[in-house]
Design a protein around this motif. Structure first.
Motif, PDB file in Angstrom:
ATOM      1  N   ASP A 146       2.403  -3.630  -3.921  1.00 20.95           N
ATOM      2  CA  ASP A 146       3.276  -4.802  -4.006  1.00 20.95           C
ATOM      3  C   ASP A 146       3.864  -5.004  -5.397  1.00 20.95           C
ATOM      4  OD1 ASP A 146       1.038  -5.521  -5.373  1.00 20.95           O
ATOM      5  OD2 ASP A 146       0.528  -7.252  -4.144  1.00 20.95           O
ATOM      6  N   GLU A 197      -0.018  -1.601  -7.980  1.00 15.59           N
ATOM      7  CA  GLU A 197      -0.341  -1.646  -6.563  1.00 15.59           C
ATOM      8  C   GLU A 197       0.948  -1.539  -5.752  1.00 15.59           C
ATOM      9  OE1 GLU A 197      -2.797  -5.155  -5.928  1.00 15.59           O
ATOM     10  OE2 GLU A 197      -4.523  -3.795  -5.799  1.00 15.59           O
ATOM     11  N   ILE A 255      -2.552  -3.841 -12.270  1.00  9.85           N
ATOM     12  CA  ILE A 255      -3.971  -4.199 -12.304  1.00  9.85           C
ATOM     13  C   ILE A 255      -4.722  -3.281 -13.265  1.00  9.85           C
ATOM     14  CG2 ILE A 255      -4.019  -5.115  -9.946  1.00  9.85           C
ATOM     15  CD1 ILE A 255      -5.291  -2.446  -9.086  1.00  9.85           C
ATOM     16  N   ARG A 303       2.172  -5.266  -8.296  1.00  9.53           N
ATOM     17  CA  ARG A 303       1.288  -5.915  -9.272  1.00  9.53           C
ATOM     18  C   ARG A 303       0.617  -4.877 -10.165  1.00  9.53           C
ATOM     19  NH1 ARG A 303      -3.101  -9.344  -6.637  1.00  9.53           N
ATOM     20  NH2 ARG A 303      -3.086  -7.629  -5.135  1.00  9.53           N
ATOM     21  N   ALA A 306      -9.943   1.025  -6.340  1.00  9.55           N
ATOM     22  CA  ALA A 306      -8.486   0.931  -6.309  1.00  9.55           C
ATOM     23  C   ALA A 306      -7.854   2.227  -5.805  1.00  9.55           C
ATOM     24  CB  ALA A 306      -7.944   0.597  -7.698  1.00  9.55           C
ATOM     25  N   LYS A 307      -8.448   3.358  -6.211  1.00  9.75           N
ATOM     26  CA  LYS A 307      -7.855   4.650  -5.850  1.00  9.75           C
ATOM     27  C   LYS A 307      -8.890   5.751  -6.025  1.00  9.75           C
ATOM     28  CE  LYS A 307      -3.909   7.638  -7.102  1.00  9.75           C
ATOM     29  NZ  LYS A 307      -2.783   7.816  -8.052  1.00  9.75           N
ATOM     30  N   ALA A 346     -10.273   4.034  -1.087  1.00  7.59           N
ATOM     31  CA  ALA A 346      -9.623   2.858  -1.671  1.00  7.59           C
ATOM     32  C   ALA A 346      -9.874   1.631  -0.793  1.00  7.59           C
ATOM     33  CB  ALA A 346      -8.129   3.114  -1.812  1.00  7.59           C
ATOM     34  N   LYS A 362     -11.270  -1.329  -9.785  1.00  7.18           N
ATOM     35  CA  LYS A 362     -10.593  -2.511 -10.303  1.00  7.18           C
ATOM     36  C   LYS A 362     -11.498  -3.264 -11.276  1.00  7.18           C
ATOM     37  CE  LYS A 362      -7.529  -3.458  -6.365  1.00  7.18           C
ATOM     38  NZ  LYS A 362      -7.133  -4.456  -5.341  1.00  7.18           N
TER      39      LYS A 362
END
Length: 203
Positions: A19, A17, A23, A21, A170-171, A94, A182
């Motif tokens: 930030d 992601e 996932i 992270r 997510a995308k 997303a 996700k």
């Protein structure tokens, strides 16, 4: 507009992601789907849009099957779609919440410990009920005794339609018709799944 699409589960992978992270995500090849029939409450008794997905050789199809397939999305207002309209992965974005429906993995005949998370019996030498389900209850004995409907017993496990709600997109890769969701969704790799906007947008 009510949104939904038919796709094929490719498998699972991981992405980063913004930030940083990491996932887990499920990759779904979503569409392109073609609207092959528009069902309404007046003519069919319910509202739905029937979708076609994938390719098949014409020689492998019967006449009734041509241009007509058995996957459909129950929608409140199917008139928003027209026959021949193409639905692609960009119908979702997303961050959106979705519900994913698929056929769970079949695990064959299973006992109550595996199927219903029962505790096992005593493992001492005198016990003869290590993994048996135990008592059927007072209704099982006596004249006219029976096992109450719905009793948790051994039987076939899996291979059933399962819906997981409130998953997050997510995308979306529009060029490759991919939707990354996700977490995990029901079904084995290569199985068909239905992705719809969630029926529970707020908890």
């Amino acid at each position: 507009m009510a949104k939904g699409i038919l796709g094929k589960k490719i498998g699972m992978t991981q992405i980063f992601e913004a930030d940083g992270r990491l996932i887990p995500v499920t990759v779904v090849e979503a569409g392109p789907c073609v609207v092959v029939q528009n069902k309404t409450e007046e003519t069919d008794g319910y509202n739905a849009v029937q979708l076609g997905f994938g390719e098949v050789k014409e020689k492998h199809m019967t006449k009734p099957m041509k241009g007509h397939f058995d996957k459909e999305l129950r929608l409140s207002a199917p008139s928003e779609y027209t026959v021949g309209q193409q639905i692609t992965a960009d119908i979702f974005a997303a961050g959106e919440l979705i519900d994913a429906t698929g056929i769970s993995r079949g695990k064959g005949f299973a006992g109550t410990i595996k199927r219903h998370n029962f505790a096992r019996g005593p493992m001492k030498h005198g016990s003869k009920s290590h993994r048996e389900p135990g008592s059927m209850g007072p209704m099982h004995s006596g004249p006219g005794g029976r096992v109450i409907k719905g009793k948790k017993l051994p039987g076939r496990m899996g291979n059933a339609q399962v819906t997981v709600q409130r998953l997050t997109v997510a995308k979306v890769d529009v060029e490759r018709n991919l939707i990354l969701v996700k977490g995990s969704i029901p079904g084995a790799a290569g199985s068909f799944v239905v992705i719809k906007e969630t029926v529970k947008p707020n908890k």
